[in-house]
Each structure stands twice: as structure tokens, then as C-alpha cells.
Design an enzyme around this catalytic site. Structure first.
Site, PDB file in Angstrom:
ATOM      1  N   THR A  20       0.825  -1.212   0.000  1.00 45.84           N
ATOM      2  CA  THR A  20       0.000   0.000   0.000  1.00 45.84           C
ATOM      3  C   THR A  20       0.859   1.263   0.000  1.00 45.84           C
ATOM      4  O   THR A  20       1.926   1.289   0.620  1.00 45.84           O
ATOM      5  CB  THR A  20      -0.904  -0.001   1.235  1.00 45.84           C
ATOM      6  OG1 THR A  20      -1.699  -1.183   1.225  1.00 45.84           O
ATOM      7  CG2 THR A  20      -1.814   1.203   1.272  1.00 45.84           C
ATOM      8  N   GLY A  50       3.033  -2.966   8.555  1.00 45.75           N
ATOM      9  CA  GLY A  50       3.218  -3.217   9.983  1.00 45.75           C
ATOM     10  C   GLY A  50       4.674  -3.538  10.298  1.00 45.75           C
ATOM     11  O   GLY A  50       5.327  -4.295   9.597  1.00 45.75           O
ATOM     12  N   GLU A 109      -6.020  -5.857   4.041  1.00 46.41           N
ATOM     13  CA  GLU A 109      -6.071  -7.094   3.252  1.00 46.41           C
ATOM     14  C   GLU A 109      -7.262  -7.072   2.309  1.00 46.41           C
ATOM     15  O   GLU A 109      -7.727  -8.110   1.873  1.00 46.41           O
ATOM     16  CB  GLU A 109      -6.114  -8.311   4.160  1.00 46.41           C
ATOM     17  CG  GLU A 109      -5.334  -9.496   3.598  1.00 46.41           C
ATOM     18  CD  GLU A 109      -3.881  -9.153   3.295  1.00 46.41           C
ATOM     19  OE1 GLU A 109      -3.129  -8.893   4.238  1.00 46.41           O
ATOM     20  OE2 GLU A 109      -3.523  -9.092   2.100  1.00 46.41           O
TER      21      GLU A 109
HETATM   22  C1  LIG Z   1      -1.243 -11.328   9.670  1.00 48.57           C
HETATM   23  C2  LIG Z   1      -1.647 -10.389   8.592  1.00 48.57           C
HETATM   24  C3  LIG Z   1      -1.884  -8.939   9.034  1.00 48.57           C
HETATM   25  C4  LIG Z   1      -2.303  -8.159   7.825  1.00 48.57           C
HETATM   26  C5  LIG Z   1      -2.046  -6.667   7.906  1.00 48.57           C
HETATM   27  C6  LIG Z   1      -2.541  -5.950   6.657  1.00 48.57           C
HETATM   28  C7  LIG Z   1      -1.738  -6.295   5.384  1.00 48.57           C
HETATM   29  C8  LIG Z   1      -2.266  -5.591   4.147  1.00 48.57           C
HETATM   30  O1  LIG Z   1      -3.258  -4.912   4.177  1.00 48.57           O
HETATM   31  S1  LIG Z   1      -1.369  -5.917   2.726  1.00 48.57           S
HETATM   32  C9  LIG Z   1      -2.199  -4.990   1.484  1.00 48.57           C
HETATM   33  C10 LIG Z   1      -3.528  -5.624   1.121  1.00 48.57           C
HETATM   34  N1  LIG Z   1      -4.088  -4.962  -0.021  1.00 48.57           N
HETATM   35  C11 LIG Z   1      -5.149  -5.431  -0.688  1.00 48.57           C
HETATM   36  O2  LIG Z   1      -5.767  -6.403  -0.317  1.00 48.57           O
HETATM   37  C12 LIG Z   1      -5.512  -4.674  -1.922  1.00 48.57           C
HETATM   38  C13 LIG Z   1      -6.891  -5.071  -2.401  1.00 48.57           C
HETATM   39  N2  LIG Z   1      -6.979  -4.902  -3.841  1.00 48.57           N
HETATM   40  C14 LIG Z   1      -7.001  -6.002  -4.708  1.00 48.57           C
HETATM   41  O3  LIG Z   1      -6.989  -7.140  -4.294  1.00 48.57           O
HETATM   42  C15 LIG Z   1      -7.058  -5.717  -6.196  1.00 48.57           C
HETATM   43  O4  LIG Z   1      -6.544  -4.445  -6.412  1.00 48.57           O
HETATM   44  C16 LIG Z   1      -8.470  -5.842  -6.753  1.00 48.57           C
HETATM   45  C17 LIG Z   1      -8.650  -7.266  -7.102  1.00 48.57           C
HETATM   46  C18 LIG Z   1      -9.469  -5.428  -5.704  1.00 48.57           C
HETATM   47  C19 LIG Z   1      -8.717  -4.972  -7.969  1.00 48.57           C
HETATM   48  O5  LIG Z   1      -7.540  -5.009  -8.733  1.00 48.57           O
HETATM   49  P1  LIG Z   1      -7.656  -5.036 -10.338  1.00 48.57           P
HETATM   50  O6  LIG Z   1      -6.350  -5.170 -10.958  1.00 48.57           O
HETATM   51  O7  LIG Z   1      -8.570  -3.906 -10.737  1.00 48.57           O
HETATM   52  O8  LIG Z   1      -8.348  -6.424 -10.533  1.00 48.57           O
HETATM   53  P2  LIG Z   1      -9.576  -6.684 -11.442  1.00 48.57           P
HETATM   54  O9  LIG Z   1      -9.383  -5.995 -12.763  1.00 48.57           O
HETATM   55  O10 LIG Z   1     -10.805  -6.384 -10.664  1.00 48.57           O
HETATM   56  O11 LIG Z   1      -9.408  -8.235 -11.621  1.00 48.57           O
HETATM   57  C20 LIG Z   1      -8.502  -8.727 -12.600  1.00 48.57           C
HETATM   58  C21 LIG Z   1      -8.601 -10.218 -12.542  1.00 48.57           C
HETATM   59  O12 LIG Z   1      -7.759 -10.711 -11.487  1.00 48.57           O
HETATM   60  C22 LIG Z   1      -8.513 -11.508 -10.600  1.00 48.57           C
HETATM   61  N3  LIG Z   1      -7.955 -11.299  -9.251  1.00 48.57           N
HETATM   62  C23 LIG Z   1      -7.848 -10.128  -8.604  1.00 48.57           C
HETATM   63  N4  LIG Z   1      -7.279 -10.331  -7.401  1.00 48.57           N
HETATM   64  C24 LIG Z   1      -7.019 -11.659  -7.311  1.00 48.57           C
HETATM   65  C25 LIG Z   1      -6.435 -12.498  -6.311  1.00 48.57           C
HETATM   66  N5  LIG Z   1      -6.024 -11.995  -5.128  1.00 48.57           N
HETATM   67  N6  LIG Z   1      -6.304 -13.822  -6.572  1.00 48.57           N
HETATM   68  C26 LIG Z   1      -6.736 -14.329  -7.737  1.00 48.57           C
HETATM   69  N7  LIG Z   1      -7.321 -13.599  -8.729  1.00 48.57           N
HETATM   70  C27 LIG Z   1      -7.442 -12.286  -8.507  1.00 48.57           C
HETATM   71  C28 LIG Z   1      -9.929 -10.989 -10.719  1.00 48.57           C
HETATM   72  O13 LIG Z   1     -10.845 -12.000 -10.318  1.00 48.57           O
HETATM   73  C29 LIG Z   1     -10.007 -10.718 -12.204  1.00 48.57           C
HETATM   74  O14 LIG Z   1     -10.182 -11.928 -12.867  1.00 48.57           O
HETATM   75  P3  LIG Z   1     -11.083 -11.909 -14.213  1.00 48.57           P
HETATM   76  O15 LIG Z   1     -10.517 -10.790 -15.087  1.00 48.57           O
HETATM   77  O16 LIG Z   1     -10.901 -13.285 -14.755  1.00 48.57           O
HETATM   78  O17 LIG Z   1     -12.475 -11.601 -13.745  1.00 48.57           O
HETATM   79  C1  LIG Z   2      -4.422  -1.444  10.571  1.00 48.57           C
HETATM   80  C2  LIG Z   2      -3.965  -1.520   9.130  1.00 48.57           C
HETATM   81  C3  LIG Z   2      -2.811  -2.258   8.816  1.00 48.57           C
HETATM   82  C4  LIG Z   2      -2.361  -2.309   7.498  1.00 48.57           C
HETATM   83  N1  LIG Z   2      -1.208  -3.007   7.217  1.00 48.57           N
HETATM   84  C5  LIG Z   2      -0.746  -3.012   5.948  1.00 48.57           C
HETATM   85  C6  LIG Z   2       0.475  -3.689   5.629  1.00 48.57           C
HETATM   86  O1  LIG Z   2       1.106  -4.262   6.511  1.00 48.57           O
HETATM   87  N2  LIG Z   2       0.934  -3.659   4.351  1.00 48.57           N
HETATM   88  C7  LIG Z   2       0.239  -3.022   3.351  1.00 48.57           C
HETATM   89  O2  LIG Z   2       0.699  -3.036   2.198  1.00 48.57           O
HETATM   90  N3  LIG Z   2      -0.946  -2.385   3.603  1.00 48.57           N
HETATM   91  C8  LIG Z   2      -1.443  -2.373   4.879  1.00 48.57           C
HETATM   92  N4  LIG Z   2      -2.623  -1.732   5.160  1.00 48.57           N
HETATM   93  C9  LIG Z   2      -3.286  -0.980   4.082  1.00 48.57           C
HETATM   94  C10 LIG Z   2      -4.574  -1.686   3.634  1.00 48.57           C
HETATM   95  O3  LIG Z   2      -4.264  -2.847   2.924  1.00 48.57           O
HETATM   96  C11 LIG Z   2      -5.388  -0.710   2.778  1.00 48.57           C
HETATM   97  O4  LIG Z   2      -5.776   0.368   3.609  1.00 48.57           O
HETATM   98  C12 LIG Z   2      -6.629  -1.420   2.209  1.00 48.57           C
HETATM   99  O5  LIG Z   2      -6.219  -2.294   1.175  1.00 48.57           O
HETATM  100  C13 LIG Z   2      -7.673  -0.428   1.675  1.00 48.57           C
HETATM  101  O6  LIG Z   2      -7.100   0.368   0.650  1.00 48.57           O
HETATM  102  P1  LIG Z   2      -7.163   1.983   0.761  1.00 48.57           P
HETATM  103  O7  LIG Z   2      -6.672   2.383   2.086  1.00 48.57           O
HETATM  104  O8  LIG Z   2      -6.520   2.503  -0.465  1.00 48.57           O
HETATM  105  O9  LIG Z   2      -8.705   2.336   0.703  1.00 48.57           O
HETATM  106  P2  LIG Z   2      -9.517   2.843  -0.586  1.00 48.57           P
HETATM  107  O10 LIG Z   2      -9.580   1.768  -1.594  1.00 48.57           O
HETATM  108  O11 LIG Z   2      -9.001   4.173  -0.978  1.00 48.57           O
HETATM  109  O12 LIG Z   2     -10.971   2.963   0.085  1.00 48.57           O
HETATM  110  C14 LIG Z   2     -11.625   4.207   0.271  1.00 48.57           C
HETATM  111  C15 LIG Z   2     -13.074   4.018  -0.143  1.00 48.57           C
HETATM  112  O13 LIG Z   2     -13.105   3.823  -1.552  1.00 48.57           O
HETATM  113  C16 LIG Z   2     -13.916   2.711  -1.866  1.00 48.57           C
HETATM  114  N5  LIG Z   2     -13.470   2.067  -3.112  1.00 48.57           N
HETATM  115  C17 LIG Z   2     -12.201   1.880  -3.533  1.00 48.57           C
HETATM  116  N6  LIG Z   2     -12.174   1.238  -4.720  1.00 48.57           N
HETATM  117  C18 LIG Z   2     -13.466   1.021  -5.065  1.00 48.57           C
HETATM  118  C19 LIG Z   2     -14.113   0.403  -6.177  1.00 48.57           C
HETATM  119  N7  LIG Z   2     -13.409  -0.133  -7.192  1.00 48.57           N
HETATM  120  N8  LIG Z   2     -15.471   0.345  -6.172  1.00 48.57           N
HETATM  121  C20 LIG Z   2     -16.186   0.864  -5.145  1.00 48.57           C
HETATM  122  N9  LIG Z   2     -15.633   1.479  -4.063  1.00 48.57           N
HETATM  123  C21 LIG Z   2     -14.296   1.553  -4.039  1.00 48.57           C
HETATM  124  C22 LIG Z   2     -13.718   1.775  -0.681  1.00 48.57           C
HETATM  125  O14 LIG Z   2     -14.788   0.834  -0.589  1.00 48.57           O
HETATM  126  C23 LIG Z   2     -13.715   2.774   0.474  1.00 48.57           C
HETATM  127  O15 LIG Z   2     -15.057   3.026   0.856  1.00 48.57           O
HETATM  128  C24 LIG Z   2      -3.088  -1.646   6.480  1.00 48.57           C
HETATM  129  C25 LIG Z   2      -4.248  -0.924   6.790  1.00 48.57           C
HETATM  130  C26 LIG Z   2      -4.694  -0.862   8.117  1.00 48.57           C
HETATM  131  C27 LIG Z   2      -5.936  -0.101   8.434  1.00 48.57           C
END
Ligand SMILES: CCCCCCCC(=O)SCCNC(=O)CCNC(=O)[C@H](O)C(C)(C)COP(=O)(O)OP(=O)(O)OC[C@H]1O[C@@H](n2cnc3c(N)ncnc32)[C@H](O)[C@@H]1OP(=O)(O)O
Ligand SMILES: Cc1cc2nc3c(=O)[nH]c(=O)nc-3n(C[C@H](O)[C@H](O)[C@H](O)COP(=O)(O)OP(=O)(O)OC[C@H]3O[C@@H](n4cnc5c(N)ncnc54)[C@H](O)[C@@H]3O)c2cc1C
Length: 596
Positions: free
Chosen positions: A79, A118, A362
Site C-alpha cells: 500500500t 506493519g 487485506e
Molecule cells: C497477519 C496479517 C496482518 C495483515 C495486515 C494488513 C496487510 C495488508 O493490508 S497488505 C495490502 C492488502 N491490499 C489489498 O488487499 C488490496 C486489495 N486490492 C485487490 O486485491 C485488487 O486491487 C483488486 C482485485 C481489488 C482490484 O484489482 P484489479 O487489478 O482492478 O483487478 P480486477 O481488474 O478487478 O481483476 C482482474 C482479474 O484478477 C482476478 N484477481 C484479482 N485479485 C485476485 C487475487 N487476489 N487472486 C486471484 N485472482 C485475482 C480478478 O478476479 C479478475 O479476474 P477476471 O478478469 O478473470 O475476472
Molecule cells: C491497521 C492496518 C494495517 C495495514 N497493514 C498493511 C500492511 O502491513 N501492508 C500493506 O501493504 N498495507 C497495509 N494496510 C493498508 C490496507 O491494505 C489498505 O488500507 C486497504 O487495502 C484499503 O485500501 P485503501 O486504504 O486505499 O482504501 P480505498 O480503496 O481508498 O478505500 C476508500 C473508499 O473507496 C472505496 N473504493 C475503492 N475502490 C473502489 C471500487 N473499485 N469500487 C467501489 N468502491 C471503491 C472503498 O470501498 C472505500 O469506501 C493496512 C491498513 C490498516 C488499516
């Protein structure tokens, strides 16, 4: 504070490491150290799993021993300030320089700074960085790189690295979430994690994996784990709230009677017993999801990625719903404890702040449900073309002939009712998209105009999956139980079905033959079931078997000495060290004397 947290974190990971205990025990012992989370959570929670999931065997041989022996401490930095959800929009770049066989990392502007990882602020000396990979002038999208950011001897940030802590948050304040920026920072070619894609010495990009989204594999893994984590978190909260409700006596419904335990109020049972059921439902569903996940991994090891889309859809909606339900129900547990539930010493605020964060990290709730909806609409269209449906969508077949499902309030009948709701809501979305397209919209706009309904359809699908899995797994697991245990666990799974049927009467009226009379029967059955569960309520939460050291709660300790513990904690407050604060002499007294 940070020093204490790091000390506790190291005792936790090294001590347990030496004992060779497994992760469930690690989680429980970790909870004996932290009300929130450890600064080392991301090291074991994402850094190590990503090395396993995204590195070649040779790279694993180099990095895994260092990580497992804590010779390096890692995190996962994907992120950025400007992007979290939209991974394809990430701005950090990794440009290959064939002349030196290195990647040059850059954060072109402020919004490109990595933000949130984190342990990044002050703890980690390595991290996995997702960056747009450029080679030979072509961008190949986000790829994972292992990057050393601090000197392992001095812990000083390396030249070209800007790193620090992002500041106080609603919770997670023991996790030193950090920010990270790169100024032409060079890393060896070999630091690209090359299991799914490679760059040769001359800069040629080679895609290894057929499925373009295997880079996102760690997120699927963590989402699967989070469903189980939520069951555990909710079980702790409801243990606290039910035990407190058995101790707390309040009000006098009958003039000549003593104040009753608040657990005897039907409204208190309505608040809390669904929490017990939901903890069980999520635990059983998480085990089912884990088995699905390991099955898909096995398929992928054989080069078959056909089952990955269904796993992505399942892990997305189950992560979204489990974290959303848990956040709401932990807050409900806090409400059920009145003022004392608002005390930090109750541990309910910390449990809530942890759970509500999981609704976002996530993968944000809405975004992940839309991912599932994308799969549901695709499946509907494939069904229309006569193609087979995946196992979790078999229920769509029943909607083919469009006939309304006849309602019956047996557990199987209610599960079929939820299938009908999910099928009906998905069908309504497909109809809405097609209507907008017929009115001249392109597909993307028609999709956007339907997203509110699509989120609802994905939630309905997820609820139907949870209801079916919970009922089936309860039947399977209680087959060998004593009649008494089986009866109580059946009561909990039936309570879950009745609770959600009453929550979704609108949908059931729309998509099944449910009648007004049926709703009255559901309500009566639900209330009668609350009374049946009441005698076992404390036993059911004791069965979660949390030690006081893990619960860390003045309200939920096993001995029930709530008021004594609240007072003991209060007297520890620094403000109580002196009878008069020096602020009196500095500010209050001069104010009272008109001298301010
Ligand atoms: C112990 C742990 C503590 C954790 C602390 C926190 C850690 C974190 O937060 S780490 C950061 C986490 N961040 C996220 O989760 C980000 C979320 N965003 C996403 O997953 C993607 O950006 C997403 C899927 C929402 C949209 O991305 P985008 O490139 O627009 O994908 P999109 O065009 O919708 O999909 C493309 C294709 O990939 C597929 N795809 C997308 N994500 C995935 C995936 N994770 N696995 C498999 N397929 C996937 C879709 O199904 C789609 O398939 P199709 O075209 O066949 O329908
Ligand atoms: C406690 C905590 C720990 C974290 N730890 C990590 C870490 O260790 N590593 C890491 O990489 N990240 C980490 N993150 C980041 C986290 O993964 C992101 O905050 C999360 O993926 C959401 O993305 P964003 O913050 O960009 O929110 P945004 O996507 O900007 O969300 C803002 C608003 O926009 C809306 N939105 C966004 N896209 C769409 C769409 N396509 N359609 C409709 N609505 C939409 C959402 O629903 C939401 O209401 C952490 C976050 C928190 C809160």
C-alpha cells in the site's frame, strides 16, 4: 512503550520458537503479551509466507533460513499513500539496469510513498515491496521485490531510504506501521521474487505463471487466515461479555424479587447468543475454506489454475463478511457490558479496534464483495450458455426455471431459502446490467450503476455459503457426540439460521413463499431457543477455554471478581500516584483565584 512492546514481542516469538509450538498456540500466547498486535506480526504473517509463495527454490534457500531464524526482520509494503485497493495503480517503480544487473527503486512523488506496512516504522530491516516492474522501456505491472532497508548491525536506514512511523491510529498502536520512500535505491536483479515472473541478466522479461494474478497469492492466504482469526477474536469478546453478564445484576422487573443477572434478560441473550453461534460458524467455515485453499494450491502445483477464481471469490467474500460481522458483534458485546464495557481494562475496546481494522486491511469490504460479485455474474452468464457451475454455485440451477422456492422452516429449508435469496439477487443484478446496456450504457457504466445491488448479492451468496457449511459441518462433527453436546451445538447452529432468517425477511418474502405467519413462527421459535440456550451460556464460553492472561479483561476473568479487578486497575492509573495533581497548583487554583 515501544521498547516494552519489542521486548514482549521477542520473548513471544523466540520463546515459542524454541518450544517449537504451532501457530494456534503462538496466537494464544501472543495474546498473553499484547492487547493489540505484535510488531513482528507481519514478519511471520506476510513476509515469510510471501517468500514461500513468490520465490524460486533457490531464493527460498537463501532467504527463508534468515527469516525463520530472525536474522532478518521483514514486513510487506504494498500500500502507498495514494493507492491501497488499486494495486495496478501503485506508483513505486523498479527499473532494470542491465549494465549493472540491478533494479533501481523510486518513489516518484509523495503519493508513491509506501504507507501502512506493519513493523516498518522502527522494527523491520527488510521488506517485500510491490513495485511497477520496468525493463527495456516496458512496464510489466506490480511485482514483489525483497529489499533491505536498514543496516542489520546499526539498524540505520540505508542511503536512499526514507523510513519512519506513521503515527497514532484507532488501534494497532503496538505495530509501528511505517512509511517508506526510495531515492534511486539499487537492489540486485536476484531480489525480484522470481517464482511467477523473471528478468534475465540482459533484461528480458519472462512470465512463468499462466495466471496473471499469482502475484496476489499472499493476499488470498491472509484473507483465508483472517476468517479463522475473526472467529477467535469474537470468541474472546463474547466470553468477556457473557461472563460479565452472569456477574452483573441490574434493575428490578418484579418489586419483590432481587435484581436479576442481566444475562436473564431476553434482550441480553439476543445481543450475545448470536455471537457464540457466529464464532462457531466462522471457525467451521474457516476450516472448510482452508481445505478449499490447500486443494487449489495442490491444483496449481500441477499447473491447473482453473479453481483459483472460485477461491478468490470465496476468500474475498468470507474475509469481508467475517470481519464485518465480527466488528459489529464485538461492538454489540461492548454495548452489552454497559459503561464497564467502555473501560480499556475490559479489553473490549482493543478487540474492537483490532477487528474493525481487518474490515479494511487485506482488502476493503466493498471492494472484495465486488470481486466476488464479478465471479457470480460471470457464473450466471456461463450458466446461461449451458456451461457447468462451480460447486459453491450449484444452487443457481434452481433459479433457472424461475419458480419461487417453497418456504419450510426446517434447518435445510432455511438454507435452501438463503440459496434462493442469493440466486434471486444475482439474477436481479444481471437483469439490471442488461437493462442499462439496452438503454445505451457501456458495460463498465452498467456495472457501476448496479454495484449497490452487486454488493448485496455477494453478501447474500456468502451468507448462504456460511449457513450451509455451518449446518453441514455441525451435523458431521456432532454425529459422534453425546446427545447432550449434540443438542446444544444443534441449538447454536439453528439459532444462527433463525437469526439471519429474521434479519433477511424482506429478501425471503421476495424470493421464497415465506408468509407473515411464517415470520411469526420464526420469531417465536427464535425467542424460545434463546431461553433454551441460557442455562448453557456460561459453559459454552468457558468451552472456548481462554486463560485470564489471554483474555486480559477485568470483566471476563474466570473468578468473576469484576468490581475488585476494576478497582485494582483504576488504582494503577498514573494519575492516582499523587492525591493532588500538580495541574491544580499550575492552572486550576490560579483560575479559581482569578489569576489566569
Ligand atoms: C497477519 C496479517 C496482518 C495483515 C495486515 C494488513 C496487510 C495488508 O493490508 S497488505 C495490502 C492488502 N491490499 C489489498 O488487499 C488490496 C486489495 N486490492 C485487490 O486485491 C485488487 O486491487 C483488486 C482485485 C481489488 C482490484 O484489482 P484489479 O487489478 O482492478 O483487478 P480486477 O481488474 O478487478 O481483476 C482482474 C482479474 O484478477 C482476478 N484477481 C484479482 N485479485 C485476485 C487475487 N487476489 N487472486 C486471484 N485472482 C485475482 C480478478 O478476479 C479478475 O479476474 P477476471 O478478469 O478473470 O475476472
Ligand atoms: C491497521 C492496518 C494495517 C495495514 N497493514 C498493511 C500492511 O502491513 N501492508 C500493506 O501493504 N498495507 C497495509 N494496510 C493498508 C490496507 O491494505 C489498505 O488500507 C486497504 O487495502 C484499503 O485500501 P485503501 O486504504 O486505499 O482504501 P480505498 O480503496 O481508498 O478505500 C476508500 C473508499 O473507496 C472505496 N473504493 C475503492 N475502490 C473502489 C471500487 N473499485 N469500487 C467501489 N468502491 C471503491 C472503498 O470501498 C472505500 O469506501 C493496512 C491498513 C490498516 C488499516
Amino acid at each position: 512503550m515501544y521498547g516494552q512492546i519489542v521486548r514482549d514481542g521477542l520473548v513471544n516469538v523466540t520463546g515459542i520458537e524454541d518450544l517449537g509450538l504451532t501457530s494456534p498456540v503462538l496466537q494464544r500466547t501472543s495474546d498473553a503479551f499484547f492487547k493489540e498486535i505484535s510488531p513482528f506480526l507481519l514478519h511471520f504473517g506476510m513476509f515469510v509466507p510471501t517468500i514461500i509463495g513468490q520465490c524460486t527454490p533457490e531464493q527460498q534457500a537463501k532467504w527463508l533460513p534468515l527469516a525463520m531464524d530472525l536474522k532478518i526482520i521483514g514486513t510487506y509494503a504494498q500500500t502507498e499513500l495514494g493507492h491501497g485497493t488499486f494495486i495496478r495503480g501503485l506508483e513505486t517503480t523498479a527499473t532494470y539496469d542491465a549494465s549493472t544487473e540491478q533494479f533501481i527503486l523510486k518513489t516518484p512523488k509523495l503519493s508513491s510513498y509506501k504507507w501502512w506496512a506493519g513493523g516498518l516504522g522502527k522494527t523491520a530491516n527488510h521488506c517485500i515491496v510491490l513495485a511497477q516492474l520496468y525493463t527495456k522501456g516496458v512496464c510489466h505491472g506490480p511485482h514483489p521485490f525483497i529489499v533491505q532497508i536498514r543496516d542489520t548491525e546499526t539498524h540505520m536506514p540505508l542511503p536512499g531510504i526514507k523510513v519512519g512511523e506513521i503515527g497514532p491510529k484507532l488501534g494497532f498502536n503496538t505495530a509501528d506501521n511505517g512509511f517508506l520512500g526510495f531515492e534511486d535505491f539499487r537492489i540486485p536483479r536476484e531480489n525480484l521474487m522470481m517464482k511467477n515472473a523473471q528478468v534475465t541478466k540482459d533484461g528480458t522479461y519472462v512470465k512463468v505463471a499462466r495466471h496473471g494474478k499469482l502475484t496476489y497469492g499472499t493476499m488470498v492466504f491472509v484473507r483465508v487466515m483472517l476468517v479463522s482469526d475473526m472467529a477467535y477474536c469474537l470468541a474472546k469478546a463474547v466470553t468477556i461479555a457473557v461472563r460479565y453478564s452472569a456477574v452483573r445484576r441490574q434493575s428490578q422487573p418484579k418489586p419483590d424479587q432481587p435484581e436479576p443477572q442481566v444475562l436473564d434478560y431476553l434482550t441480553q441473550q439476543h445481543k450475545l447468543f448470536i455471537c457464540i453461534s457466529t464464532a462457531h460458524a466462522m471457525k467451521l467455515t474457516s476450516t472448510w475454506l482452508w481445505n478449499t485453499f490447500t486443494g487449489v494450491l495442490a491444483d496449481m502445483r500441477d499447473g491447473n489454475t482453473d479453481t483459483l477464481p472460485e477461491l478468490h471469490a470465496l476468500s474475498s467474500c468470507l474475509k469481508a463478511i467475517s470481519t464485518s460481522d465480527t466488528s459489529a458483534l464485538i461492538e454489540q458485546c461492548r454495548f452489552a457490558c454497559g459503561g464497564h464495557g467502555y473501560m480499556y481494562s475490559s479489553n473490549l475496546p482493543a478487540l474492537y479496534s483490532f477487528a474493525t481494522a481487518t474490515r479494511t486491511y487485506e482488502g476493503d469490504y466493498t471492494v472484495l464483495l465486488l470481486q466476488t460479485a464479478r465471479f457470480l455474474v460471470k457464473s450466471w452468464e456461463q450458466m446461461d450458455e449451458g456451461k457447468p457451475l462451480t460447486p459453491t454455485l450449484a444452487y443457481l440451477e434452481q433459479s433457472r426455471n424461475g419458480s419461487q422456492v417453497s418456504w419450510d422452516d426446517s434447518p435445510e429449508g432455511i438454507v435452501r431459502g438463503f440459496d434462493a435469496v442469493a440466486a434471486g439477487r444475482i439474477g436481479a443484478c444481471v437483469k439490471s446490467i442488461r437493462k442499462h446496456i439496452n438503454n445505451g450504457m457501456d458495460y463498465e457504466d452498467a456495472w457501476q450503476m448496479t454495484t449497490v445491488q452487486l454488493v448485496g448479492a455477494a453478501e447474500a451468496h456468502c451468507r448462504a455459503v456460511i449457513c450451509r457449511v455451518y449446518r453441514d459441518e455441525t451435523a458431521r462433527l456432532t454425529a459422534g457426540c453425546s446427545p447432550g453436546v449434540k443438542a446444544v451445538l444443534d441449538q447454536l447452529s439453528t439459532l444462527y439460521l433463525l437469526y439471519w432468517a429474521l434479519e433477511r425477511t424482506g429478501d425471503l418474502l421476495r424470493f421464497s413463499s415465506l408468509s407473515e405467519r411464517d415470520i411469526e413462527n420464526l420469531q417465536a421459535r427464535y425467542e424460545a431457543l434463546l431461553l433454551k440456550i441460557r442455562p448453557n451460556a456460561v459453559g459454552l464460553v468457558d468451552a472456548f477455554d481462554f486463560r485470564d492472561e489471554v483474555l486480559m479483561s477485568t470483566l471476563g476473568s474466570y473468578d468473576g471478581r469484576v468490581y475488585e479487578r476494576l478497582m485494582e486497575e483504576a488504582l494503577k492509573t498514573p494519575l492516582n500516584r499523587e492525591p493532588v495533581s500538580d495541574s491544580f497548583h499550575k492552572y486550576i487554583k490560579p483560575m479559581m483565584q482569578g489569576k489566569l
